[in-house]
Design a protein around this motif. Structure first.
Motif, PDB file in Angstrom:
ATOM      1  N   PRO A 238       0.692  -1.160  -0.217  1.00 48.77           N
ATOM      2  CA  PRO A 238       0.011  -0.463  -0.110  1.00 48.77           C
ATOM      3  C   PRO A 238       0.546   1.357   0.135  1.00 48.77           C
ATOM      4  O   PRO A 238       1.671   1.354   0.911  1.00 48.77           O
ATOM      5  N   GLN A 239       0.240   1.749  -0.797  1.00 50.84           N
ATOM      6  CA  GLN A 239       1.498   3.147  -0.423  1.00 50.84           C
ATOM      7  C   GLN A 239       0.725   4.274  -0.092  1.00 50.84           C
ATOM      8  O   GLN A 239      -0.966   4.704   0.002  1.00 50.84           O
ATOM      9  N   GLU A 240       1.284   5.650   0.618  1.00 59.35           N
ATOM     10  CA  GLU A 240       0.324   6.691   1.165  1.00 59.35           C
ATOM     11  C   GLU A 240      -0.484   7.104   0.171  1.00 59.35           C
ATOM     12  O   GLU A 240      -1.647   8.148   0.971  1.00 59.35           O
ATOM     13  N   ASP A 241      -0.296   7.359  -1.125  1.00 59.64           N
ATOM     14  CA  ASP A 241      -1.569   8.339  -1.615  1.00 59.64           C
ATOM     15  C   ASP A 241      -2.966   6.841  -2.300  1.00 59.64           C
ATOM     16  O   ASP A 241      -3.944   7.578  -2.312  1.00 59.64           O
ATOM     17  N   GLY A 242      -2.900   5.794  -1.408  1.00 64.56           N
ATOM     18  CA  GLY A 242      -4.160   5.595  -1.221  1.00 64.56           C
ATOM     19  C   GLY A 242      -3.386   4.037  -2.220  1.00 64.56           C
ATOM     20  O   GLY A 242      -4.662   3.155  -2.551  1.00 64.56           O
ATOM     21  N   SER A 243      -2.743   4.404  -3.485  1.00 63.12           N
ATOM     22  CA  SER A 243      -2.585   3.218  -3.933  1.00 63.12           C
ATOM     23  C   SER A 243      -1.868   1.969  -3.881  1.00 63.12           C
ATOM     24  O   SER A 243      -1.503   1.766  -2.774  1.00 63.12           O
ATOM     25  N   PHE A 244      -1.453   1.176  -4.357  1.00 64.10           N
ATOM     26  CA  PHE A 244      -0.487  -0.540  -4.145  1.00 64.10           C
ATOM     27  C   PHE A 244       0.084  -0.309  -4.849  1.00 64.10           C
ATOM     28  O   PHE A 244       0.711   0.119  -6.539  1.00 64.10           O
ATOM     29  N   LEU A 245       1.500  -0.608  -4.992  1.00 64.70           N
ATOM     30  CA  LEU A 245       2.953  -1.088  -5.766  1.00 64.70           C
ATOM     31  C   LEU A 245       2.974  -2.888  -5.648  1.00 64.70           C
ATOM     32  O   LEU A 245       2.885  -3.111  -4.344  1.00 64.70           O
ATOM     33  N   VAL A 246       2.480  -2.802  -6.837  1.00 64.90           N
ATOM     34  CA  VAL A 246       3.163  -4.517  -7.075  1.00 64.90           C
ATOM     35  C   VAL A 246       4.110  -4.722  -7.855  1.00 64.90           C
ATOM     36  O   VAL A 246       4.387  -4.310  -8.477  1.00 64.90           O
ATOM     37  N   ILE A 247       4.960  -5.327  -7.537  1.00 64.57           N
ATOM     38  CA  ILE A 247       6.240  -6.341  -8.116  1.00 64.57           C
ATOM     39  C   ILE A 247       5.865  -8.244  -8.296  1.00 64.57           C
ATOM     40  O   ILE A 247       5.909  -8.480  -7.190  1.00 64.57           O
ATOM     41  N   THR A 248       6.869  -7.531  -9.113  1.00 66.86           N
ATOM     42  CA  THR A 248       6.519  -9.165  -9.545  1.00 66.86           C
ATOM     43  C   THR A 248       7.598  -9.987  -9.770  1.00 66.86           C
ATOM     44  O   THR A 248       8.647  -9.298  -9.719  1.00 66.86           O
ATOM     45  N   SER A 249       8.284 -11.501  -9.895  1.00 66.38           N
ATOM     46  CA  SER A 249       9.093 -12.240 -10.013  1.00 66.38           C
ATOM     47  C   SER A 249      10.011 -11.529 -11.823  1.00 66.38           C
ATOM     48  O   SER A 249      10.998 -12.040 -11.639  1.00 66.38           O
ATOM     49  N   ALA A 250       9.260 -10.747 -12.620  1.00 66.89           N
ATOM     50  CA  ALA A 250       9.947 -10.203 -13.528  1.00 66.89           C
ATOM     51  C   ALA A 250      10.628  -8.814 -13.494  1.00 66.89           C
ATOM     52  O   ALA A 250      11.706  -8.610 -14.009  1.00 66.89           O
ATOM     53  N   ARG A 251      10.501  -9.230 -11.678  1.00 69.32           N
ATOM     54  CA  ARG A 251      11.293  -7.834 -11.088  1.00 69.32           C
ATOM     55  C   ARG A 251      10.687  -6.122 -11.995  1.00 69.32           C
ATOM     56  O   ARG A 251      11.740  -5.218 -11.990  1.00 69.32           O
ATOM     57  N   ARG A 252       8.826  -5.903 -12.544  1.00 65.57           N
ATOM     58  CA  ARG A 252       8.788  -4.832 -12.734  1.00 65.57           C
ATOM     59  C   ARG A 252       8.256  -4.834 -11.459  1.00 65.57           C
ATOM     60  O   ARG A 252       7.788  -5.652 -10.938  1.00 65.57           O
ATOM     61  N   SER A 253       7.199  -3.401 -11.672  1.00 61.22           N
ATOM     62  CA  SER A 253       5.870  -2.878 -10.719  1.00 61.22           C
ATOM     63  C   SER A 253       5.189  -2.512 -11.248  1.00 61.22           C
ATOM     64  O   SER A 253       5.288  -1.318 -12.225  1.00 61.22           O
ATOM     65  N   TYR A 254       3.861  -1.984 -10.523  1.00 64.41           N
ATOM     66  CA  TYR A 254       2.588  -1.699 -11.594  1.00 64.41           C
ATOM     67  C   TYR A 254       2.304  -1.122 -10.311  1.00 64.41           C
ATOM     68  O   TYR A 254       2.490  -1.898  -8.747  1.00 64.41           O
ATOM     69  N   ARG A 255       1.666   0.094 -10.095  1.00 57.78           N
ATOM     70  CA  ARG A 255       0.859   1.019  -9.717  1.00 57.78           C
ATOM     71  C   ARG A 255      -0.382   1.006 -10.018  1.00 57.78           C
ATOM     72  O   ARG A 255      -1.240   0.731 -11.273  1.00 57.78           O
ATOM     73  N   SER A 256      -2.239   1.068  -9.067  1.00 63.44           N
ATOM     74  CA  SER A 256      -2.992   0.633  -9.330  1.00 63.44           C
ATOM     75  C   SER A 256      -3.152   1.203  -8.424  1.00 63.44           C
ATOM     76  O   SER A 256      -3.027   1.320  -7.077  1.00 63.44           O
ATOM     77  N   ARG A 257      -4.981   1.622  -8.676  1.00 59.16           N
ATOM     78  CA  ARG A 257      -6.280   1.960  -7.281  1.00 59.16           C
ATOM     79  C   ARG A 257      -6.431   0.828  -6.799  1.00 59.16           C
ATOM     80  O   ARG A 257      -6.658   1.112  -5.752  1.00 59.16           O
ATOM     81  N   ALA A 258      -6.811  -0.365  -7.054  1.00 62.73           N
ATOM     82  CA  ALA A 258      -7.208  -0.757  -6.819  1.00 62.73           C
ATOM     83  C   ALA A 258      -6.675  -2.551  -7.415  1.00 62.73           C
ATOM     84  O   ALA A 258      -6.155  -2.508  -8.600  1.00 62.73           O
ATOM     85  N   VAL A 259      -6.995  -3.787  -6.384  1.00 65.42           N
ATOM     86  CA  VAL A 259      -6.446  -4.585  -7.123  1.00 65.42           C
ATOM     87  C   VAL A 259      -7.288  -5.815  -6.610  1.00 65.42           C
ATOM     88  O   VAL A 259      -8.636  -5.669  -5.930  1.00 65.42           O
ATOM     89  N   ILE A 260      -7.738  -6.639  -7.574  1.00 69.25           N
ATOM     90  CA  ILE A 260      -8.478  -8.288  -7.527  1.00 69.25           C
ATOM     91  C   ILE A 260      -7.428  -9.056  -7.696  1.00 69.25           C
ATOM     92  O   ILE A 260      -7.146  -9.566  -8.488  1.00 69.25           O
ATOM     93  N   ILE A 261      -7.649 -10.246  -6.785  1.00 69.83           N
ATOM     94  CA  ILE A 261      -7.114 -11.405  -6.809  1.00 69.83           C
ATOM     95  C   ILE A 261      -8.092 -12.880  -7.218  1.00 69.83           C
ATOM     96  O   ILE A 261      -8.676 -12.639  -6.885  1.00 69.83           O
ATOM     97  N   THR A 262      -7.280 -13.387  -8.084  1.00 66.81           N
ATOM     98  CA  THR A 262      -8.191 -13.929  -8.654  1.00 66.81           C
ATOM     99  C   THR A 262      -7.653 -15.042  -8.881  1.00 66.81           C
ATOM    100  O   THR A 262      -7.142 -15.649 -10.009  1.00 66.81           O
ATOM    101  N   ALA A 263      -6.676 -15.554  -7.883  1.00 66.66           N
ATOM    102  CA  ALA A 263      -5.345 -17.053  -7.487  1.00 66.66           C
ATOM    103  C   ALA A 263      -6.466 -18.021  -7.314  1.00 66.66           C
ATOM    104  O   ALA A 263      -5.240 -19.251  -7.134  1.00 66.66           O
ATOM    105  N   GLY A 264      -7.666 -18.466  -8.129  1.00 63.67           N
ATOM    106  CA  GLY A 264      -7.989 -19.999  -7.997  1.00 63.67           C
ATOM    107  C   GLY A 264      -7.489 -20.348  -6.352  1.00 63.67           C
ATOM    108  O   GLY A 264      -7.509 -19.946  -5.832  1.00 63.67           O
ATOM    109  N   VAL A 265      -6.715 -21.436  -6.753  1.00 58.27           N
ATOM    110  CA  VAL A 265      -7.005 -22.257  -5.038  1.00 58.27           C
ATOM    111  C   VAL A 265      -5.682 -22.389  -4.713  1.00 58.27           C
ATOM    112  O   VAL A 265      -4.133 -22.732  -4.023  1.00 58.27           O
ATOM    113  N   GLY A 266      -4.448 -21.274  -5.869  1.00 59.79           N
ATOM    114  CA  GLY A 266      -3.229 -20.876  -5.858  1.00 59.79           C
ATOM    115  C   GLY A 266      -2.437 -21.563  -6.463  1.00 59.79           C
ATOM    116  O   GLY A 266      -2.791 -22.505  -7.831  1.00 59.79           O
ATOM    117  N   ALA A 267      -0.942 -22.132  -5.924  1.00 65.55           N
ATOM    118  CA  ALA A 267       0.092 -22.605  -6.255  1.00 65.55           C
ATOM    119  C   ALA A 267      -0.552 -24.570  -7.293  1.00 65.55           C
ATOM    120  O   ALA A 267      -0.680 -24.884  -5.666  1.00 65.55           O
TER     121      ALA A 267
END
Length: 324
Positions: free
Chosen positions: A68-97
């Motif tokens: 979570p960021q101070e402005d209310g957004s979210f920073l997501v860092i991935t396995s590819a070492r990329r980062s994405y910022r979003s105002r909302a996040v939806i998790i649809t990960a099924g039953v996981g790995a």
């Protein structure tokens, strides 16, 4: 339909989760509007449906951290070492790995991918072959009913007299066995898989009497279920219950701005069906849209009616950076 941008992070090379990875050729019977539909077609249709809205697909990227960021957004860092910022996040990960429940029998490890598999990825590969299926859940029963019309012979063994699969399909399986369309053996377990370069024989043992029996087979399908792990999601500070994310009726999680849908979620009265997941996804998406931009109304109205959504672009993943 809400005129937002969306980025889809998927650790797999192709979309579809379990449907693509585990049983693309299996028929699904409980999705409204389809008397029956193959899993791969159920994946392809929504991809065509969403194409005009230009979603951004980031394949083979696993979300590692959610900050979570101070402005209310979210920073997501991935396995590819990329980062994405979003105002909302939806998790649809099924039953996981997912990892298959591996068999503890002689020859299993040596002959894996040489006739012994833990999933069916191409039904045609079993045409004209002698197939042994192991399991008592929906996957084992469904594939028994499917492959009996392709394979030269199908035997299905289960370690119990009763099955965990849906009652209607179990009744069809029993009827097929009584009609001589396949062989149903209970309560049996696999003792050994034999063969040099590929599977040629399976030894099974009766659970009650200990009597062994040999089957001449070309393929063994161990469809005994999967062990799921949440992976990085378990460390994101979400409230969990038995490795699932707790959500309310708006599909909100314990973190404001983070929503969840599908098998990854739990709440009182939860039913784990694909059809239910569709509805949960729509609920999560509309509440996420209203969270990302408070001027949006939660209820978008019907897609067949006039648009009541203001025409602005709400950036759902506006910042992308890659580190060396």
């Amino acid at each position: 339909m809400r005129d937002l941008t969306a980025r889809i992070l998927d650790p797999m090379a192709e979309a579809g989760g379990q449907l693509s990875a585990l049983y693309p050729d299996k028929y699904i019977y409980d999705v409204a509007g389809f008397p029956k539909i193959r899993a791969k077609d159920l994946v392809r249709n929504p991809l065509e449906q969403v194409e005009p809205f230009d979603p951004i697909f980031s394949s083979e990227e696993r979300a590692e951290t959610l900050a979570p960021q101070e402005d209310g957004s979210f920073l997501v860092i991935t396995s590819a070492r990329r980062s994405y910022r979003s105002r909302a996040v939806i998790i649809t990960a099924g039953v996981g790995a997912l990892e298959p429940r591996r068999l503890d029998a002689e020859g299993v490890d040596r002959l894996e991918h040489k006739g012994l598999e833990y999933a069916v990825r191409n039904a045609e590969a079993y045409r004209g072959k002698r197939v042994l299926i192991i399991g008592g859940g929906d996957s084992a029963v469904d594939w028994g009913l499917t492959l009996k019309d392709l394979a030269a012979h199908v035997s299905l063994i289960h370690r119990r007299e009763t099955f965990r699969a849906h009652g209607a399909t179990v009744n069809r399986l029993i009827a097929a066995a009584e009609a001589g369309e396949l062989e149903l053996l209970t309560p049996y377990e696999l003792k050994a898989v034999l063969g040099e370069e590929e599977v040629r024989e399976a030894v099974i043992v009766h659970k009650q009497t200990g009597k062994e029996r040999s089957l001449n087979v070309d393929a063994v399908l161990a469809l005994t279920g999967y062990v799921s792990r949440l992976g990085p999601i378990a460390h994101w500070g979400l409230e969990l219950e038995k490795n699932r994310i707790k959500a309310n009726t708006r599909m909100e999680t314990s973190l404001p701005g983070v929503f969840a849908a599908g098998d990854i979620t739990t709440y009182p009265g939860k039913i784990r069906l694909i059809a239910v997941g569709f509805g949960e996804a729509a609920t999560a998406a509309n509440h996420a849209a209203a969270h990302a931009h408070p001027k949006l109304r939660v209820d978008p109205g019907h897609s067949s009616g006039p648009s009541r959504t203001p025409r602005w672009r709400v950036r759902a993943s506006s910042i992308e950076s890659a580190s060396a």
